[in-house]
Scaffold this motif. Structure first.
Motif, mmCIF file in Angstrom:
data_model
loop_
_atom_site.group_PDB
_atom_site.id
_atom_site.type_symbol
_atom_site.label_atom_id
_atom_site.label_comp_id
_atom_site.label_asym_id
_atom_site.label_seq_id
_atom_site.Cartn_x
_atom_site.Cartn_y
_atom_site.Cartn_z
ATOM 1 N N GLU A 1 0.857 -1.176 0.000
ATOM 2 C CA GLU A 1 0.000 0.000 0.000
ATOM 3 C C GLU A 1 0.900 1.235 0.000
ATOM 4 O OE1 GLU A 1 -3.137 0.034 2.901
ATOM 5 O OE2 GLU A 1 -3.245 -2.155 2.921
ATOM 6 N N PRO A 2 1.035 1.910 -1.139
ATOM 7 C CA PRO A 2 1.956 3.046 -1.235
ATOM 8 C C PRO A 2 1.733 4.120 -0.181
ATOM 9 C CG PRO A 2 1.161 2.423 -3.403
ATOM 10 C CD PRO A 2 0.370 1.614 -2.413
ATOM 11 N N VAL A 3 0.476 4.340 0.210
ATOM 12 C CA VAL A 3 0.187 5.404 1.169
ATOM 13 C C VAL A 3 0.808 5.122 2.534
ATOM 14 C CG1 VAL A 3 -2.000 4.424 1.990
ATOM 15 C CG2 VAL A 3 -1.650 6.913 2.026
ATOM 16 N N ARG A 4 1.046 3.863 2.853
ATOM 17 C CA ARG A 4 1.641 3.494 4.137
ATOM 18 C C ARG A 4 3.166 3.527 4.107
ATOM 19 N NH1 ARG A 4 -1.827 0.801 7.802
ATOM 20 N NH2 ARG A 4 -3.899 0.318 6.962
ATOM 21 N N ASP A 5 3.724 3.525 2.919
ATOM 22 C CA ASP A 5 5.183 3.483 2.777
ATOM 23 C C ASP A 5 5.724 4.905 2.794
ATOM 24 O OD1 ASP A 5 7.790 2.915 2.252
ATOM 25 O OD2 ASP A 5 7.463 2.040 0.273
ATOM 26 N N GLN A 6 5.965 5.403 3.991
ATOM 27 C CA GLN A 6 6.397 6.789 4.172
ATOM 28 C C GLN A 6 7.921 6.922 4.144
ATOM 29 O OE1 GLN A 6 4.114 9.393 4.341
ATOM 30 N NE2 GLN A 6 2.702 7.745 3.807
ATOM 31 N N CYS A 7 8.523 6.317 3.136
ATOM 32 C CA CYS A 7 9.963 6.434 2.923
ATOM 33 C C CYS A 7 10.162 7.123 1.582
ATOM 34 C CB CYS A 7 10.623 5.056 2.933
ATOM 35 S SG CYS A 7 12.412 5.101 2.728
ATOM 36 N N THR A 8 10.710 8.333 1.604
ATOM 37 C CA THR A 8 10.830 9.139 0.395
ATOM 38 C C THR A 8 12.267 9.634 0.228
ATOM 39 O OG1 THR A 8 10.360 11.263 1.475
ATOM 40 C CG2 THR A 8 8.449 9.925 0.802
ATOM 41 N N LYS B 1 13.151 -1.886 -4.150
ATOM 42 C CA LYS B 1 11.688 -1.838 -4.280
ATOM 43 C C LYS B 1 11.041 -0.921 -3.241
ATOM 44 C CE LYS B 1 11.089 -6.291 -6.615
ATOM 45 N NZ LYS B 1 10.376 -7.591 -6.620
ATOM 46 N N LYS B 2 11.708 0.193 -2.959
ATOM 47 C CA LYS B 2 11.116 1.257 -2.134
ATOM 48 C C LYS B 2 10.700 2.368 -3.098
ATOM 49 C CE LYS B 2 11.310 1.579 1.917
ATOM 50 N NZ LYS B 2 10.273 1.288 2.959
ATOM 51 N N ASN B 3 9.579 2.145 -3.800
ATOM 52 C CA ASN B 3 9.220 2.993 -4.930
ATOM 53 C C ASN B 3 8.796 4.407 -4.568
ATOM 54 O OD1 ASN B 3 9.716 0.724 -6.490
ATOM 55 N ND2 ASN B 3 7.913 1.012 -7.775
ATOM 56 N N ASN B 4 8.508 4.673 -3.310
ATOM 57 C CA ASN B 4 8.158 6.037 -2.932
ATOM 58 C C ASN B 4 9.381 6.936 -2.788
ATOM 59 O OD1 ASN B 4 5.465 5.484 -2.994
ATOM 60 N ND2 ASN B 4 5.110 5.626 -0.792
ATOM 61 N N VAL B 5 10.563 6.354 -2.911
ATOM 62 C CA VAL B 5 11.781 7.159 -2.969
ATOM 63 C C VAL B 5 11.911 7.670 -4.408
ATOM 64 C CG1 VAL B 5 14.287 7.197 -2.704
ATOM 65 C CG2 VAL B 5 12.888 5.839 -1.133
ATOM 66 N N ASP B 6 11.572 8.929 -4.620
ATOM 67 C CA ASP B 6 11.593 9.520 -5.959
ATOM 68 C C ASP B 6 13.019 9.514 -6.505
ATOM 69 O OD1 ASP B 6 11.756 11.427 -8.118
ATOM 70 O OD2 ASP B 6 9.831 12.241 -7.455
ATOM 71 N N ARG B 7 13.224 8.782 -7.597
ATOM 72 C CA ARG B 7 14.591 8.645 -8.108
ATOM 73 C C ARG B 7 15.094 9.916 -8.792
ATOM 74 N NH1 ARG B 7 14.349 3.627 -11.841
ATOM 75 N NH2 ARG B 7 12.361 4.612 -12.339
ATOM 76 N N VAL B 8 14.188 10.757 -9.266
ATOM 77 C CA VAL B 8 14.624 12.022 -9.855
ATOM 78 C C VAL B 8 15.238 12.907 -8.771
ATOM 79 C CG1 VAL B 8 13.873 14.137 -10.997
ATOM 80 C CG2 VAL B 8 12.940 11.922 -11.718
ATOM 81 N N VAL B 9 14.522 13.037 -7.652
ATOM 82 C CA VAL B 9 14.995 13.893 -6.560
ATOM 83 C C VAL B 9 16.176 13.252 -5.835
ATOM 84 C CG1 VAL B 9 14.360 14.980 -4.374
ATOM 85 C CG2 VAL B 9 12.707 14.889 -6.258
ATOM 86 N N ALA B 10 15.987 11.994 -5.402
ATOM 87 C CA ALA B 10 17.045 11.326 -4.636
ATOM 88 C C ALA B 10 18.269 11.041 -5.502
ATOM 89 C CB ALA B 10 16.515 10.029 -4.024
#
Length: 279
Positions: A167-174, A196-205
């Motif tokens: 559930e992406p909304v629960r994955d608060q790792c950015t 597979k921590k997809n909420n870590v934005d690869r453009v920003v990070a």
């Protein structure tokens, strides 16, 4: 050491260190480890059916006072330690420097408390989210690790983005969490795995990590594993102007960092042994 870790996972002739054994108890494990041949053992992978109880880890510390690395549920599914178990490990295993654990019962708060208790002792932490029980490593987790563990050399974050229970909304790792982590451990980190921590934005990070490498702020980084679930060549990370991927690839190459963005295809939900085996 990696060699001892592999030997532990492959098990001794009696199976006392086999992570999938169904015949080992904590009592029997402790009895086996008292034998002279294990006097120098500094890494243990607990079996899936071991019940540590209230005194198991304290007893383990007496049998193996030099224990440096503990696989506590990372390789052996169904072991499922709790937040309290991690705190006991940090307090009782006084030589401990490396922990591998899953998050079936462990919460983000448990990881934070463990990191704060370990402090400068913690050199290696490998954590796997559990998308069934909805426990994820978060930005607060990474910030706490960065603040409390300035000597950290390796961090492995295993997620399950696009998995059946994710559930992406629960994955608060950015990306912000990764930045907070590197603010604290940038000088010491040798290996960073973001799987597979997809909420870590690869453009920003990606731009942030590349910039740190270009500025010499990650002087000891040797390996970066960054695997995105469901990757697309049309994603902004690949195709935007001044592609973050191209910049990151150039920065890692210039710094002599092994950058892996496509491997570990065999790693699936609750099969993380590949990350445990590796140095």
């Amino acid at each position: 050491t990696p060699r001892l870790w592999r030997r532990a996972l492959d098990a001794s002739p009696h199976g006392e260190l086999d992570p999938n054994s169904k015949k080992i108890s904590m009592k029997l494990l402790l009895a086996r480890l008292k034998k002279p041949r294990y006097a120098d053992c500094d890494v243990v992978c607990l079996s899936r059916d071991v019940k540590v109880g209230k005194t198991g880890l304290a007893s383990l510390s007496k049998v193996l006072p030099g224990l440096k690395a503990l696989d506590f549920g990372f390789s052996a599914s169904n072991l499922h330690p709790s937040d309290g178990d991690l705190l006991v490990a940090a307090r009782e295993l006084t030589s401990l420097a490396s922990l591998r654990t899953d998050m079936w019962n462990v919460t983000s708060w448990g990881i934070m408390d463990f990191a704060r208790t370990m402090g400068t002792r913690l050199l290696d932490l490998r954590v796997a989210d559990d998308t069934i029980t909805k426990h994820y490593a978060t930005n607060n987790t990474l910030s706490a690790i960065g603040s409390a563990c300035p000597n950290l050399q390796r961090l492995t974050l295993v997620g399950d983005a696009r998995g059946s229970y994710y559930e992406p909304v629960r994955d608060q790792c950015t990306a912000g969490g990764v930045a907070s982590l590197l603010d604290g451990v940038g000088a010491s980190i040798v290996r960073l795995d973001i799987f597979k921590k997809n909420n870590v934005d690869r453009v920003v990070a990606g731009a942030d990590v590349a910039g740190r490498l270009e500025r010499g702020e990650l002087p000891n980084l040797k390996k970066l594993v960054w695997v995105h679930a469901g990757d697309s060549p049309d994603a902004p990370y690949h195709s935007s102007p001044a592609s973050p991927k191209a910049r990151l690839e150039a920065a890692t190459a210039a710094a002599g960092v092994d950058f892996d963005a496509a491997g570990y295809a065999s790693c699936r939900f609750r099969t993380y042994t590949v990350f445990a085996l590796e140095d």
